[in-house]
Design an enzyme around this catalytic site. Structure first.
Site, short mmCIF file in Angstrom:
data_model
loop_
_atom_site.label_atom_id
_atom_site.label_comp_id
_atom_site.label_asym_id
_atom_site.label_seq_id
_atom_site.Cartn_x
_atom_site.Cartn_y
_atom_site.Cartn_z
CB SER A 131 62.88 95.43 28.94
OG SER A 131 61.81 94.77 29.58
CB VAL A 171 68.03 90.26 22.94
CG1 VAL A 171 68.18 89.09 21.98
CG2 VAL A 171 68.91 91.43 22.50
CB SER A 172 65.51 91.22 27.72
OG SER A 172 64.36 90.50 27.34
CB SER A 173 69.94 92.99 28.60
OG SER A 173 70.55 91.73 28.40
CD GLN A 230 68.88 88.49 26.86
OE1 GLN A 230 68.14 89.41 26.55
NE2 GLN A 230 68.44 87.34 27.34
#
Length: 203
Positions: A44, A16-18, A21
């Site tokens: 990211s 997941v990007s962060s 999340q």
């Protein structure tokens, strides 16, 4: 012998990007398949330093299958994806994307990757054409100086040999040679071209 025939592990990759999340939806998908090992990170996709991705690529062995929710979890762009798929194929490892229903061990999956490669080459050709047009204009205006020529380091063959045998990673090779990533892969392409020419001459 079919390299994919060897029974291996089901390996999952979750990203997941962060930090905010959560990974539960991806975990649930992979749980339904049944995983022997899962690599997970919150970072990211644009970040080139993805430790768990690198760890997974080094971990997998011939006969293993990597499962991902979708292709965007794995790669930053089409070029990145093609490089990863090529690396996995060379190791005899299949990649399965659940969302896109792509399996690189099947003929259809291989066809889809071929389509992606064709699209990438088309996009790259257009980009290079735009770059050439820009350079031509810059030359006419007397603003173009060209790329500074980089001399092949004296220890390149030694480092290149270790890199070829997967004794060191690309990042380590680049650091040892003290050159840019662009220069490193340029010299790698040159070496491969030399080897092909020698092979043709000997043949």
């Amino acid at each position: 012998m079919n390299r994919m025939a060897t029974k291996g592990q089901n390996v999952g990759y979750i990203r997941v990007s962060s930090i905010e999340q959560n990974t539960e939806s991806q975990k649930e998908l992979l749980k339904n398949v049944g995983m022997d090992k899962v690599f997970e990170e919150k970072i990211s996709g644009k970040n080139t330093a993805r430790p768990q991705l690198q760890a997974m690529l080094e971990y997998v062995r011939e006969g293993d299958i990597i499962y991902i929710k979708d292709l965007s979890r794995l790669a930053r762009n089409t070029k990145d994806l093609l490089n990863i798929v090529e690396y996995l194929t060379d190791k005899g490892v299949a990649l399965k994307s659940i969302k896109e229903n792509i399996d690189t061990s099947t003929n259809f999956g291989k066809l889809m990757i071929t389509f992606l490669a064709a699209i990438y080459e088309f996009e790259r050709a257009n980009l290079l054409e735009r770059q050439r047009d820009g350079i031509a204009v810059a030359k006419m205006q007397g603003k173009y100086k060209g790329r500074k020529q980089v001399v092949e380091p004296a220890n390149f063959n030694e480092v290149y040999g270790k890199w070829q045998k997967r004794e060191i990673k690309s990042s380590v090779a680049i650091r040892e040679l003290n050159i840019s990533e662009y220069a490193f892969y340029k010299f790698v392409r040159d070496k491969k071209a030399e080897a092909q020419e020698k092979g043709c001459a000997n043949g």
